[in-house]
Design a protein around this motif. Structure first.
Motif, mmCIF file in Angstrom:
data_model
loop_
_atom_site.group_PDB
_atom_site.id
_atom_site.type_symbol
_atom_site.label_atom_id
_atom_site.label_comp_id
_atom_site.label_asym_id
_atom_site.label_seq_id
_atom_site.Cartn_x
_atom_site.Cartn_y
_atom_site.Cartn_z
ATOM 1 N N GLY A 87 0.876 -1.122 0.029
ATOM 2 C CA GLY A 87 -0.022 -0.015 -0.025
ATOM 3 C C GLY A 87 0.871 1.356 0.027
ATOM 4 N N TYR A 88 0.915 1.868 0.957
ATOM 5 C CA TYR A 88 1.847 3.156 1.096
ATOM 6 C C TYR A 88 3.083 2.525 1.533
ATOM 7 C CZ TYR A 88 4.021 7.332 2.893
ATOM 8 O OH TYR A 88 4.872 8.411 3.457
ATOM 9 N N ILE A 89 4.011 3.087 0.762
ATOM 10 C CA ILE A 89 5.752 2.537 1.012
ATOM 11 C C ILE A 89 6.331 3.747 1.395
ATOM 12 C CG2 ILE A 89 7.481 1.597 0.026
ATOM 13 C CD1 ILE A 89 5.438 0.334 -2.234
ATOM 14 N N LYS A 90 7.174 3.589 2.557
ATOM 15 C CA LYS A 90 8.160 4.375 3.078
ATOM 16 C C LYS A 90 9.347 4.083 2.423
ATOM 17 C CE LYS A 90 10.036 6.789 7.108
ATOM 18 N NZ LYS A 90 9.976 6.793 8.585
ATOM 19 N N PRO A 91 10.059 5.022 1.704
ATOM 20 C CA PRO A 91 11.658 4.979 1.288
ATOM 21 C C PRO A 91 12.542 4.783 2.096
ATOM 22 C CG PRO A 91 11.117 7.100 0.496
ATOM 23 C CD PRO A 91 9.574 6.309 1.391
ATOM 24 N N THR A 92 13.619 4.091 1.712
ATOM 25 C CA THR A 92 14.407 3.991 2.356
ATOM 26 C C THR A 92 15.660 5.201 2.488
ATOM 27 O OG1 THR A 92 15.068 1.600 2.179
ATOM 28 C CG2 THR A 92 17.109 2.703 2.573
ATOM 29 N N LYS A 93 16.102 5.643 3.514
ATOM 30 C CA LYS A 93 16.947 6.918 3.471
ATOM 31 C C LYS A 93 18.122 6.834 2.486
ATOM 32 C CE LYS A 93 19.192 10.107 6.673
ATOM 33 N NZ LYS A 93 19.767 10.242 8.213
ATOM 34 N N GLY A 94 18.222 8.043 1.785
ATOM 35 C CA GLY A 94 19.382 7.895 0.748
ATOM 36 C C GLY A 94 18.877 7.535 -0.572
ATOM 37 N N SER A 151 4.054 0.029 4.802
ATOM 38 C CA SER A 151 5.377 -0.892 4.947
ATOM 39 C C SER A 151 6.599 -0.075 4.289
ATOM 40 C CB SER A 151 5.222 -1.821 4.035
ATOM 41 O OG SER A 151 4.797 -1.985 2.448
ATOM 42 N N THR A 152 7.685 -0.278 4.504
ATOM 43 C CA THR A 152 8.910 0.520 4.376
ATOM 44 C C THR A 152 9.348 -0.491 3.126
ATOM 45 O OG1 THR A 152 10.349 -0.843 5.671
ATOM 46 C CG2 THR A 152 9.223 1.199 6.624
ATOM 47 N N VAL A 153 10.088 0.101 2.373
ATOM 48 C CA VAL A 153 10.889 -0.572 1.215
ATOM 49 C C VAL A 153 11.649 -1.564 1.743
ATOM 50 C CG1 VAL A 153 12.497 -0.297 -0.733
ATOM 51 C CG2 VAL A 153 10.751 1.566 -0.348
ATOM 52 N N LYS A 154 12.342 -1.311 3.042
ATOM 53 C CA LYS A 154 13.322 -2.379 3.510
ATOM 54 C C LYS A 154 12.545 -3.497 3.844
ATOM 55 C CE LYS A 154 16.239 -2.935 7.421
ATOM 56 N NZ LYS A 154 17.188 -2.423 8.600
ATOM 57 N N ASP A 155 11.102 -3.301 4.777
ATOM 58 C CA ASP A 155 10.509 -4.405 4.693
ATOM 59 C C ASP A 155 10.083 -5.418 3.519
ATOM 60 O OD1 ASP A 155 10.573 -4.261 7.705
ATOM 61 O OD2 ASP A 155 8.623 -2.931 7.648
ATOM 62 N N ILE A 156 9.720 -4.598 2.639
ATOM 63 C CA ILE A 156 9.370 -5.395 1.319
ATOM 64 C C ILE A 156 10.622 -6.223 0.831
ATOM 65 C CG2 ILE A 156 8.908 -5.244 -1.128
ATOM 66 C CD1 ILE A 156 7.130 -2.580 -0.342
ATOM 67 N N ALA A 157 11.765 -5.623 0.789
ATOM 68 C CA ALA A 157 13.009 -6.398 0.407
ATOM 69 C C ALA A 157 13.362 -7.373 1.376
ATOM 70 C CB ALA A 157 14.355 -5.453 0.547
ATOM 71 N N LEU A 158 13.180 -7.257 2.623
ATOM 72 C CA LEU A 158 13.394 -8.443 3.705
ATOM 73 C C LEU A 158 12.314 -9.564 3.455
ATOM 74 C CD1 LEU A 158 14.391 -6.455 6.826
ATOM 75 C CD2 LEU A 158 15.961 -7.877 5.427
ATOM 76 N N ALA A 159 11.300 -9.210 2.969
ATOM 77 C CA ALA A 159 10.081 -10.084 2.807
ATOM 78 C C ALA A 159 10.513 -11.030 1.709
ATOM 79 C CB ALA A 159 8.927 -9.512 2.744
ATOM 80 N N MET A 160 10.818 -10.481 0.503
ATOM 81 C CA MET A 160 11.293 -11.098 -0.657
ATOM 82 C C MET A 160 12.696 -11.732 -0.314
ATOM 83 S SD MET A 160 11.138 -8.168 -3.584
ATOM 84 C CE MET A 160 9.589 -7.302 -4.199
ATOM 85 N N ILE A 161 13.676 -11.519 0.424
ATOM 86 C CA ILE A 161 14.506 -12.351 0.748
ATOM 87 C C ILE A 161 14.154 -13.554 1.570
ATOM 88 C CG2 ILE A 161 16.835 -12.518 2.060
ATOM 89 C CD1 ILE A 161 17.079 -9.230 1.161
ATOM 90 N N HIS A 162 13.147 -13.276 2.360
ATOM 91 C CA HIS A 162 12.600 -14.557 3.082
ATOM 92 C C HIS A 162 12.008 -15.452 2.528
ATOM 93 C CE1 HIS A 162 13.487 -12.019 7.151
ATOM 94 N NE2 HIS A 162 14.463 -12.372 6.516
ATOM 95 N N THR A 163 11.179 -15.217 1.301
ATOM 96 C CA THR A 163 10.589 -16.287 0.463
ATOM 97 C C THR A 163 11.440 -17.154 -0.111
ATOM 98 O OG1 THR A 163 10.864 -14.821 -1.465
ATOM 99 C CG2 THR A 163 8.819 -14.269 -0.203
ATOM 100 N N VAL A 164 12.912 -16.923 -0.004
ATOM 101 C CA VAL A 164 13.929 -17.714 -0.639
ATOM 102 C C VAL A 164 14.531 -18.661 0.544
ATOM 103 C CG1 VAL A 164 15.906 -17.974 -1.946
ATOM 104 C CG2 VAL A 164 14.423 -16.106 -2.438
ATOM 105 N N THR A 165 14.768 -17.789 1.911
ATOM 106 C CA THR A 165 15.309 -18.674 2.747
ATOM 107 C C THR A 165 14.628 -19.072 3.762
ATOM 108 O OG1 THR A 165 15.636 -16.304 4.197
ATOM 109 C CG2 THR A 165 17.419 -16.787 2.533
ATOM 110 N N ILE A 166 13.376 -18.597 3.770
ATOM 111 C CA ILE A 166 12.352 -19.327 4.754
ATOM 112 C C ILE A 166 11.213 -19.626 3.969
ATOM 113 C CG2 ILE A 166 10.724 -18.631 6.822
ATOM 114 C CD1 ILE A 166 12.807 -16.399 7.618
ATOM 115 N N GLY A 167 10.528 -18.835 3.437
ATOM 116 C CA GLY A 167 9.344 -19.400 2.259
ATOM 117 C C GLY A 167 7.994 -18.819 3.174
ATOM 118 N N SER A 168 7.019 -18.815 2.512
ATOM 119 C CA SER A 168 5.727 -18.596 3.010
ATOM 120 C C SER A 168 4.526 -19.110 2.523
ATOM 121 C CB SER A 168 5.327 -16.888 2.754
ATOM 122 O OG SER A 168 3.991 -16.528 3.051
ATOM 123 N N GLU A 169 3.658 -19.505 3.159
ATOM 124 C CA GLU A 169 2.528 -20.509 2.667
ATOM 125 C C GLU A 169 1.515 -19.591 1.765
ATOM 126 O OE1 GLU A 169 0.454 -22.237 5.913
ATOM 127 O OE2 GLU A 169 2.116 -23.516 6.816
#
Length: 225
Positions: free
Chosen positions: A157-164, A191-209
């Motif tokens: 939804g609304y996304i907060k960018p990463t500083k810089g 959500s923050t862009v950082k959270d989106i990125a971490l969630a993407m990384i975790h789809t690979v390392t952890i997965g989601s149902e």
């Protein structure tokens, strides 16, 4: 976190706000060992983990196919605004282009996890009045049919960018003073862009149902261990 799984990802849309933020976070995360950015123009970032390929036409990847193999993830952040666009033109760059790239990647990397950024309000029925939501819904539905190891549809939804970050839409700055109110009353849409990125990384390392992740799902997956 499964520390045995290292992420080797292809990333598109690195010159946009979400793509740039995901790229910067990937470069900072030890679980990401390699990032291949496919762009129409240079992203302006250099890093030992980063390799960049400039492609003028995403519908013709034949010249770089040999360099697209050996990856276990794709973070597809490429997209355009539907404002002022006819449905046919929007479908060409949203549905047809995305599916062409995805079909190429799944042929070369059948064990790949594919993450696609859509948006809150995407219409999975493909029957609603909103043109962009129908097209995005059709794109999601077709991606979920492809034989990737896993495919995930991200609906922020609304996304907060990463500083810089450099590639941030001006309206994000206009809305910044209202963030405390958003957090108080609309936190489930933020959500923050950082959270989106971490969630993407975790789809690979952890997965989601869940194959379709809304803001709450993304934020929870970002914090998963």
């Amino acid at each position: 976190m499964n520390t045995h799984t290292k992420v080797r990802t292809i990333l598109t849309g690195a010159t946009g706000m979400v793509g740039e933020g995901v790229l910067l976070e990937c470069l900072n995360q030890p679980d990401v060992e390699q990032v291949l950015v496919i762009n129409r123009k240079p992203c302006g970032v250099t890093h030992p983990k980063l390799k960049e390929l400039i492609v003028k036409n995403f519908f013709d990847l034949s010249a770089i196919e040999d360099e697209l193999a050996g990856y276990n993830a794709c973070f597809f952040c490429l997209g355009v605004s539907s404002v002022g666009m006819k449905e046919e033109a929007y479908t060409e760059v949203t549905y047809k282009l995305t599916l062409h790239v995805a079909k190429t990647l799944v042929r070369l990397n059948p064990d790949m996890v594919f993450c696609y950024v859509t948006g809150a309000g995407t219409d999975s029925t493909e029957q609603g009045k909103s043109m962009w939501a129908r097209v995005k819904g059709k794109t999601e539905n077709e991606l979920l049919k492809l034989p990737f190891r896993k495919a995930y549809m991200f609906r922020p939804g609304y996304i907060k960018p990463t500083k810089g970050q450099k590639n941030v839409h001006p309206f994000i700055f206009w809305l910044a003073p209202f963030e405390p109110l958003f957090k108080l009353f609309l936190s489930s849409y933020m959500s923050t862009v950082k959270d989106i990125a971490l969630a993407m990384i975790h789809t690979v390392t952890i997965g989601s149902e869940k194959p379709i992740l809304d803001v709450k799902d993304m934020n929870q997956l970002a914090k998963a261990k």
